[in-house]
Design a protein around this motif. Structure first.
Motif, PDB file in Angstrom:
ATOM      1  N   HIS A   1       0.523  -1.156   0.000  1.00  0.00           N
ATOM      2  CA  HIS A   1      -0.046   0.073   0.015  1.00  0.00           C
ATOM      3  C   HIS A   1       0.956   1.238  -0.134  1.00  0.00           C
ATOM      4  CE1 HIS A   1      -3.330   2.711   1.134  1.00  0.00           C
ATOM      5  NE2 HIS A   1      -2.386   3.351   2.022  1.00  0.00           N
ATOM      6  N   VAL A   2       1.880   1.321   0.806  1.00  0.00           N
ATOM      7  CA  VAL A   2       2.761   2.495   1.037  1.00  0.00           C
ATOM      8  C   VAL A   2       3.536   2.748  -0.245  1.00  0.00           C
ATOM      9  CG1 VAL A   2       4.814   3.432   2.128  1.00  0.00           C
ATOM     10  CG2 VAL A   2       2.892   2.342   3.478  1.00  0.00           C
ATOM     11  N   SER A   3       3.985   1.672  -0.798  1.00  0.00           N
ATOM     12  CA  SER A   3       4.914   1.757  -2.069  1.00  0.00           C
ATOM     13  C   SER A   3       4.032   2.409  -3.416  1.00  0.00           C
ATOM     14  CB  SER A   3       5.320   0.246  -2.662  1.00  0.00           C
ATOM     15  OG  SER A   3       6.029   0.658  -3.600  1.00  0.00           O
ATOM     16  N   ALA A   4       2.837   1.778  -3.457  1.00  0.00           N
ATOM     17  CA  ALA A   4       1.861   2.212  -4.267  1.00  0.00           C
ATOM     18  C   ALA A   4       1.424   3.757  -4.093  1.00  0.00           C
ATOM     19  CB  ALA A   4       0.641   1.164  -4.453  1.00  0.00           C
ATOM     20  N   PHE A   5       1.146   3.882  -2.867  1.00  0.00           N
ATOM     21  CA  PHE A   5       0.652   5.364  -2.648  1.00  0.00           C
ATOM     22  C   PHE A   5       1.681   6.477  -3.034  1.00  0.00           C
ATOM     23  CE2 PHE A   5       0.248   8.999   0.325  1.00  0.00           C
ATOM     24  CZ  PHE A   5      -1.092   9.047   0.199  1.00  0.00           C
ATOM     25  N   HIS A   6       2.915   5.968  -2.578  1.00  0.00           N
ATOM     26  CA  HIS A   6       4.121   6.827  -3.023  1.00  0.00           C
ATOM     27  C   HIS A   6       4.456   6.950  -4.458  1.00  0.00           C
ATOM     28  CE1 HIS A   6       5.047   7.799   1.319  1.00  0.00           C
ATOM     29  NE2 HIS A   6       5.595   6.757   1.588  1.00  0.00           N
ATOM     30  N   GLU A   7       4.275   5.984  -5.054  1.00  0.00           N
ATOM     31  CA  GLU A   7       4.452   5.904  -6.673  1.00  0.00           C
ATOM     32  C   GLU A   7       3.240   6.872  -7.298  1.00  0.00           C
ATOM     33  OE1 GLU A   7       4.466   2.942 -10.358  1.00  0.00           O
ATOM     34  OE2 GLU A   7       4.861   2.070  -8.344  1.00  0.00           O
ATOM     35  N   ALA A   8       2.144   6.849  -6.869  1.00  0.00           N
ATOM     36  CA  ALA A   8       1.004   7.594  -7.393  1.00  0.00           C
ATOM     37  C   ALA A   8       1.250   8.930  -7.094  1.00  0.00           C
ATOM     38  CB  ALA A   8      -0.312   7.202  -6.869  1.00  0.00           C
ATOM     39  N   ARG A   9       1.609   9.316  -5.787  1.00  0.00           N
ATOM     40  CA  ARG A   9       1.692  10.634  -5.166  1.00  0.00           C
ATOM     41  C   ARG A   9       2.769  11.315  -6.047  1.00  0.00           C
ATOM     42  NH1 ARG A   9      -1.290  14.471  -3.013  1.00  0.00           N
ATOM     43  NH2 ARG A   9      -0.101  15.933  -1.782  1.00  0.00           N
ATOM     44  N   SER A  10       3.941  10.583  -6.160  1.00  0.00           N
ATOM     45  CA  SER A  10       5.146  11.194  -6.973  1.00  0.00           C
ATOM     46  C   SER A  10       4.812  11.648  -8.455  1.00  0.00           C
ATOM     47  CB  SER A  10       6.298  10.149  -6.936  1.00  0.00           C
ATOM     48  OG  SER A  10       5.946   9.152  -7.636  1.00  0.00           O
ATOM     49  N   ARG A  11       3.797  10.955  -8.790  1.00  0.00           N
ATOM     50  CA  ARG A  11       3.488  11.306 -10.354  1.00  0.00           C
ATOM     51  C   ARG A  11       2.644  12.671 -10.273  1.00  0.00           C
ATOM     52  NH1 ARG A  11       2.610   5.539 -11.153  1.00  0.00           N
ATOM     53  NH2 ARG A  11       0.248   5.988 -10.586  1.00  0.00           N
ATOM     54  N   LEU A  12       2.119  12.704  -9.351  1.00  0.00           N
ATOM     55  CA  LEU A  12       1.191  14.191  -9.144  1.00  0.00           C
ATOM     56  C   LEU A  12       1.839  15.294  -8.372  1.00  0.00           C
ATOM     57  CD1 LEU A  12      -2.088  12.372  -7.518  1.00  0.00           C
ATOM     58  CD2 LEU A  12      -1.716  13.105 -10.087  1.00  0.00           C
ATOM     59  N   VAL A  13       2.850  15.037  -7.599  1.00  0.00           N
ATOM     60  CA  VAL A  13       3.495  16.272  -7.162  1.00  0.00           C
ATOM     61  C   VAL A  13       4.951  16.024  -7.375  1.00  0.00           C
ATOM     62  CG1 VAL A  13       4.207  17.181  -4.667  1.00  0.00           C
ATOM     63  CG2 VAL A  13       2.266  16.176  -5.184  1.00  0.00           C
ATOM     64  N   LYS A  14       5.600  17.204  -8.159  1.00  0.00           N
ATOM     65  CA  LYS A  14       6.726  17.063  -8.490  1.00  0.00           C
ATOM     66  C   LYS A  14       7.861  16.992  -7.288  1.00  0.00           C
ATOM     67  CE  LYS A  14      10.079  19.576 -11.452  1.00  0.00           C
ATOM     68  NZ  LYS A  14      10.467  21.110 -12.078  1.00  0.00           N
ATOM     69  N   GLY A  15       8.519  15.698  -7.838  1.00  0.00           N
ATOM     70  CA  GLY A  15       9.639  15.433  -6.695  1.00  0.00           C
ATOM     71  C   GLY A  15       9.375  15.053  -5.360  1.00  0.00           C
ATOM     72  N   GLY A  16       7.920  14.882  -5.098  1.00  0.00           N
ATOM     73  CA  GLY A  16       7.308  14.892  -3.994  1.00  0.00           C
ATOM     74  C   GLY A  16       6.770  13.503  -3.455  1.00  0.00           C
ATOM     75  N   GLN A  17       6.790  13.210  -2.093  1.00  0.00           N
ATOM     76  CA  GLN A  17       6.317  11.669  -1.508  1.00  0.00           C
ATOM     77  C   GLN A  17       5.583  12.191  -0.660  1.00  0.00           C
ATOM     78  OE1 GLN A  17       9.118   8.474  -1.111  1.00  0.00           O
ATOM     79  NE2 GLN A  17       9.096   8.074  -3.281  1.00  0.00           N
ATOM     80  N   SER A  18       4.320  12.035  -0.369  1.00  0.00           N
ATOM     81  CA  SER A  18       3.713  12.318   0.729  1.00  0.00           C
ATOM     82  C   SER A  18       4.059  11.238   2.011  1.00  0.00           C
ATOM     83  CB  SER A  18       1.898  12.090   0.449  1.00  0.00           C
ATOM     84  OG  SER A  18       1.301  12.201   1.760  1.00  0.00           O
ATOM     85  N   LYS A  19       3.957  11.555   3.120  1.00  0.00           N
ATOM     86  CA  LYS A  19       4.463  10.591   4.318  1.00  0.00           C
ATOM     87  C   LYS A  19       2.997  10.438   4.963  1.00  0.00           C
ATOM     88  CE  LYS A  19       9.044  12.744   4.680  1.00  0.00           C
ATOM     89  NZ  LYS A  19       9.980  13.368   5.754  1.00  0.00           N
TER      90      LYS A  19
END
Length: 203
Positions: free
Chosen positions: A152-170
């Motif tokens: 879940h966390v891996s998929a969440f970060h991957e999707a988030r990084s596509r939406l937010v430039k260079g960012g990963q939601s914690k």
């Protein structure tokens, strides 16, 4: 609304698999799961594309939609029958969608090991939120909470990084599935105090 817009289309357009799926989805979004199932069955049962061999890609997705509709109504045998009709289709999108549907079906049948296999296939072929959810549910069913959380966390970060430039939601716990998985982790190991919110933290 969507149904009114689809009603305005000509008969030729309304007979395409893409529009049929859209109309069924619109019916389901209104809360009428049975009407959605009946609509799909009306267009698919007896259709020539299902008489010989594996149906084309668009119709294969329609068959999967009907299988999912049958599953929602508890008709497990009908669901599996429609999924079997597209088993030989080689398109990755069809294989992924079928594997995700098979994951849900196997969970309902309490065939958890097979559910995990299908869930992993769906996620590998097409890592979208729907397939992540199916796989994590299967992992929870066999008690593998840690792998479910990691997935879940891996998929969440991957999707988030596509939406937010260079960012990963914690904050992967902010999603519904994240909250569910986190609760499982806490029940499994209450000493993980770092996972408690300030409101829930003991003491």
């Amino acid at each position: 609304g969507t149904l009114e817009l689809l009603d305005s289309l000509g008969d030729e357009a309304r007979g395409t698999p893409e529009v049929i799926r859209l109309e069924a989805r619109a019916l389901r979004s209104r809360g009428d799961a049975e009407a959605a199932r009946d609509f799909l069955a009306q267009h698919l049962e007896g259709h020539p594309v299902f008489r010989h061999g594996v149906p084309p890609k668009g119709w294969s997705h329609c068959a999967i939609a009907l299988a999912e509709a049958e599953l929602r109504l508890g008709n497990l045998k009908n669901s599996r029958d429609w999924l079997d009709r597209v088993q030989g289709r080689e398109d990755a999108s069809v294989q992924a969608a079928r594997a995700a549907a098979m994951t849900r079906l196997c969970l309902e049948e309490a065939n958890f090991a097979e559910a995990v296999e299908h869930g992993a296939t769906a996620l590998r072929l097409h890592p979208i939120r729907k397939h992540v959810g199916a796989y994590t549910e299967a992992l929870l069913a066999i008690g593998d909470v840690d792998l479910a959380w990691e997935t879940h966390v891996s998929a969440f970060h991957e999707a988030r990084s596509r939406l937010v430039k260079g960012g990963q939601s914690k904050k992967p716990m902010q999603s519904m599935m994240g909250q569910i998985l986190n609760d499982y982790r806490l029940f499994k190991n209450p000493n993980r105090l770092s996972l408690w919110t300030d409101f829930d933290r003991p003491g």
